[in-house]
Design an enzyme around this catalytic site. Structure first.
Site, PDB file in Angstrom:
ATOM      1  N   ASP A  98       0.810  -1.060  -0.202  1.00 15.82           N
ATOM      2  CA  ASP A  98       0.087   0.052  -0.084  1.00 15.82           C
ATOM      3  C   ASP A  98       1.066   1.316   0.038  1.00 15.82           C
ATOM      4  O   ASP A  98       1.120   1.913   1.165  1.00 15.82           O
ATOM      5  CB  ASP A  98      -0.932   0.141   1.196  1.00 15.82           C
ATOM      6  CG  ASP A  98      -1.946   1.098   1.131  1.00 15.82           C
ATOM      7  OD1 ASP A  98      -2.013   1.892  -0.087  1.00 15.82           O
ATOM      8  OD2 ASP A  98      -2.691   1.141   2.071  1.00 15.82           O
ATOM      9  N   GLU A 151     -12.136   8.925  11.087  1.00 15.86           N
ATOM     10  CA  GLU A 151     -12.505   9.310  12.661  1.00 15.86           C
ATOM     11  C   GLU A 151     -12.904  10.796  12.845  1.00 15.86           C
ATOM     12  O   GLU A 151     -12.004  11.668  12.387  1.00 15.86           O
ATOM     13  CB  GLU A 151     -11.244   8.917  13.750  1.00 15.86           C
ATOM     14  CG  GLU A 151     -11.209   7.480  13.833  1.00 15.86           C
ATOM     15  CD  GLU A 151     -10.048   7.268  15.044  1.00 15.86           C
ATOM     16  OE1 GLU A 151      -9.767   6.046  15.242  1.00 15.86           O
ATOM     17  OE2 GLU A 151      -9.756   8.265  15.512  1.00 15.86           O
ATOM     18  N   HIS A 166       3.439   7.043   5.041  1.00 21.35           N
ATOM     19  CA  HIS A 166       4.042   6.068   5.809  1.00 21.35           C
ATOM     20  C   HIS A 166       4.904   5.212   4.983  1.00 21.35           C
ATOM     21  O   HIS A 166       6.003   4.607   5.330  1.00 21.35           O
ATOM     22  CB  HIS A 166       2.916   5.075   6.542  1.00 21.35           C
ATOM     23  CG  HIS A 166       2.281   5.953   7.535  1.00 21.35           C
ATOM     24  ND1 HIS A 166       0.844   5.468   8.100  1.00 21.35           N
ATOM     25  CD2 HIS A 166       2.514   6.785   8.130  1.00 21.35           C
ATOM     26  CE1 HIS A 166       0.549   6.027   9.107  1.00 21.35           C
ATOM     27  NE2 HIS A 166       1.621   7.255   9.280  1.00 21.35           N
ATOM     28  N   GLY A 187      -3.794   5.504  16.981  1.00 16.99           N
ATOM     29  CA  GLY A 187      -3.941   4.294  17.827  1.00 16.99           C
ATOM     30  C   GLY A 187      -4.882   3.174  17.457  1.00 16.99           C
ATOM     31  O   GLY A 187      -5.457   3.467  16.145  1.00 16.99           O
ATOM     32  N   MET A 189      -9.111   1.789  17.291  1.00 22.91           N
ATOM     33  CA  MET A 189     -10.387   2.605  17.247  1.00 22.91           C
ATOM     34  C   MET A 189     -10.979   3.152  18.252  1.00 22.91           C
ATOM     35  O   MET A 189     -11.763   4.010  18.304  1.00 22.91           O
ATOM     36  CB  MET A 189     -11.368   1.785  16.231  1.00 22.91           C
ATOM     37  CG  MET A 189     -12.023   0.615  16.940  1.00 22.91           C
ATOM     38  SD  MET A 189     -13.134  -0.281  15.786  1.00 22.91           S
ATOM     39  CE  MET A 189     -11.987  -1.319  14.996  1.00 22.91           C
ATOM     40  N   HIS A 206       4.533   4.839  13.316  1.00 27.78           N
ATOM     41  CA  HIS A 206       3.498   5.469  12.249  1.00 27.78           C
ATOM     42  C   HIS A 206       1.949   5.104  13.053  1.00 27.78           C
ATOM     43  O   HIS A 206       0.905   5.483  12.476  1.00 27.78           O
ATOM     44  CB  HIS A 206       3.509   4.742  10.944  1.00 27.78           C
ATOM     45  CG  HIS A 206       2.838   3.498  10.864  1.00 27.78           C
ATOM     46  ND1 HIS A 206       3.292   2.473  11.838  1.00 27.78           N
ATOM     47  CD2 HIS A 206       1.914   3.053  10.025  1.00 27.78           C
ATOM     48  CE1 HIS A 206       2.458   1.480  11.410  1.00 27.78           C
ATOM     49  NE2 HIS A 206       1.885   1.512  10.117  1.00 27.78           N
ATOM     50  N   GLY A 207       2.043   4.382  14.246  1.00 26.67           N
ATOM     51  CA  GLY A 207       0.779   3.918  14.692  1.00 26.67           C
ATOM     52  C   GLY A 207       1.187   3.126  16.004  1.00 26.67           C
ATOM     53  O   GLY A 207       2.273   3.140  16.365  1.00 26.67           O
ATOM     54  N   GLY A 246       0.574  -0.234  15.987  1.00 28.89           N
ATOM     55  CA  GLY A 246       1.408  -1.573  15.537  1.00 28.89           C
ATOM     56  C   GLY A 246       0.643  -2.842  16.054  1.00 28.89           C
ATOM     57  O   GLY A 246       0.193  -2.686  17.120  1.00 28.89           O
ATOM     58  N   LYS A 288     -15.246   2.343   9.596  1.00 27.93           N
ATOM     59  CA  LYS A 288     -14.415   1.320   9.113  1.00 27.93           C
ATOM     60  C   LYS A 288     -14.796   0.459   7.891  1.00 27.93           C
ATOM     61  O   LYS A 288     -16.064   0.256   8.018  1.00 27.93           O
ATOM     62  CB  LYS A 288     -14.139   0.172  10.386  1.00 27.93           C
ATOM     63  CG  LYS A 288     -13.347   0.813  11.421  1.00 27.93           C
ATOM     64  CD  LYS A 288     -12.066   1.208  11.487  1.00 27.93           C
ATOM     65  CE  LYS A 288     -11.139  -0.168  11.040  1.00 27.93           C
ATOM     66  NZ  LYS A 288      -9.541   0.253  10.966  1.00 27.93           N
TER      67      LYS A 288
END
Length: 483
Positions: free
Chosen positions: A98, A209, A331, A381, A383, A406-407, A409, A482
């Protein structure tokens, strides 16, 4: 399979795998983590992938992994590696399928009181106007001639065709366009996969979100970013859809043949690569740039529909509601940048796979609006938790080629999540937290269950305590979409 190798503890946030671990390692590897997350990192064998990356031809500095590390294709997700821009190799596994999966945060001048009684209406309108889910199709139809323009121009094409504002480009990484793109390097199959999906969210870990800023950690930087407590924001996470996936697939096949033909020795065939100065290396870099541009155009079009959704529900103009892009980060990408390596300034190609650029103040690549402050770094983070806004710090320039996490994980595989978690339990938890949910498939929801992810506050603490970034603000979700 768990990793059975050895770490050397550098400090509370850094763990080294010596290049003595494998004969092919050209450099040491370093994983940023605290001790409490180390067991989960070892469980999925991702440290071995960090070591494998240290075998990449032309690598400079160290092979690196952020605290959101987990097992990926070739590189771990959360992996960072730089190669010599002249003689090094580019690896699709170091960028991901991606291409330019990324995050955009949009701020408003609205508060919870302003949207009282309208939260569900806003999420419903966003769910209708921003297509999501597996195989979702965008609302705009383009043909093969237009897709070439999109691959060349990225966000610029979107803005010039009425999807957003000129100033959106100023707060998008690369201004939303990698000028190294060349659509002739992208297959017709990749273009055809991308055409119907332009302007859609997709599935998997992609989301939209509706958030509220619930904590400010650095008042001065938050003010510069236009953030204040109680403010309504929107966070979008998506990428290049089928177009980027096909680009990666096409070139991985070609590079696997290249390493066989040229007898390139690698510890994992998923690290298939080619020197940047070869035809295949150059063509892949140009094609990857096209994939990145598709993703930026995609997020720019989604931004346009977010503004329209707010206008419909709130009955006010987007301008009057201050619906402006705070920043947009990539990312999964490779960038040609200049960095100090072992005391020497040099041009490198930085692979960031599941890692965010986190440049400190002063870098010319940062938009003028934030250049004296540092680049905004957006870290979502799970949801139920929300998103952190960080800022790049000098430590990232010294240690990680200007990179951060990036988040959160993953800490649980999708397969395990499906077998142990129910969609109803997730809905109950989110309802209890007063988070309004719209989703497509239940299976997709369960795969992305909150408990499938690490504690993002721990991940953020590591990169901040290590001096890579600084904490600015935290936003909690009040509505989630989502696929």
């Amino acid at each position: 399979m768990a990793w059975s190798g050895k770490f050397r503890k550098i400090d509370d946030n850094r763990w080294e795998i010596s290049k003595e671990h494998m004969p092919c390692m050209r450099t040491d590897a370093v994983i940023f983590s605290n001790e409490s997350m180390l067991d989960s990192i070892m469980d999925d064998n991702s440290p071995q992938q960090v070591a494998n990356v240290a075998c990449l031809p032309g690598i400079v500095g160290r092979s690196l992994a952020m605290p959101d590390i987990h097992f990926g294709y070739g590189f771990p997700i959360g992996g960072v590696a730089a190669v010599d821009a002249d003689s090094g190799s580019i690896s699709p596994g170091g960028i991901g399928f991606d291409i330019n999966c990324g995050v955009r945060t949009i701020r408003t001048n609205l508060t919870l009181d302003d949207i009282k009684g309208k939260k569900a209406d806003l999420i419903d309108a966003l769910y209708k106007n921003v297509p999501s889910g597996l195989g979702s199709k965008g609302l705009t139809r383009v043909d093969m001639n237009v897709i070439n323009d999109i691959l060349s121009e990225g966000s610029r094409w979107a803005v010039e065709n009425g999807f957003g504002w000129e100033k959106d480009l100023d707060v998008t990484e690369e201004c939303g366009t990698m000028t190294t793109a060349d659509p002739t390097t992208v297959s017709d199959k990749a273009k055809k996969r991308g055409i119907p999906q332009l302007g859609s969210l997709g599935s998997g870990n992609h989301f939209l979100e509706l958030d509220v800023v619930d904590e400010i950690f650095d008042e001065d930087v938050a003010r510069s970013f236009g953030l204040e407590k109680g403010q309504i924001t929107v966070t979008v996470h998506c990428g290049s859809r089928g177009c980027g996936h096909q680009i990666a697939t096409d070139y991985l096949m070609t590079m696997e043949q290249y390493i066989r033909d040229n007898k390139v020795s690698l510890p994992d065939r998923q690290l298939a690569c080619a020197p940047l100065d070869t035809d295949i290396g150059e063509r892949y870099f140009k094609a990857m740039s096209c994939g990145a541009n598709f993703a930026w155009a995609n997020r720019q079009m989604i931004t346009h529909w977010i503004r329209e959704s707010f206008e419909t529900v709130m009955g006010c103009s987007a301008e009057s509601m201050g619906i402006e892009v705070l920043y947009d980060v990539a990312h999964n990408i490779a960038k040609k940048e200049r960095h100090d390596v072992d005391g020497k300034s040099m041009d490198v190609l930085v692979h960031r796979k599941g890692a965010t650029r986190a440049f400190a103040a002063g870098r010319p690549e940062i938009t003028m609006r934030y250049r004296d402050i540092g680049q905004p770094v957006i870290i979502p983070g799970d949801m139920c938790t929300g998103t952190y806004i960080l800022v790049g710090r000098p430590g990232s320039m010294k240690e990680t080629f200007g990179s951060s996490c990036h988040g959160a994980g993953r800490v649980m595989s999708r397969k395990k999540a499906i077998s142990s978690i129910t969609a109803d339990s997730i809905r109950a938890r989110m309802s209890g937290d007063d988070i309004y949910l719209r989703n497509g498939s239940d299976e997709g929801l369960v795969e992305e269950a909150p408990q499938a992810y690490k504690d993002v506050s721990q991940v953020v603490s590591v990169v901040c305590d290590a001096g890579l970034t600084g904490k600015v603000a935290r936003m909690r979700p009040i509505g989630v979409i989502k696929g």
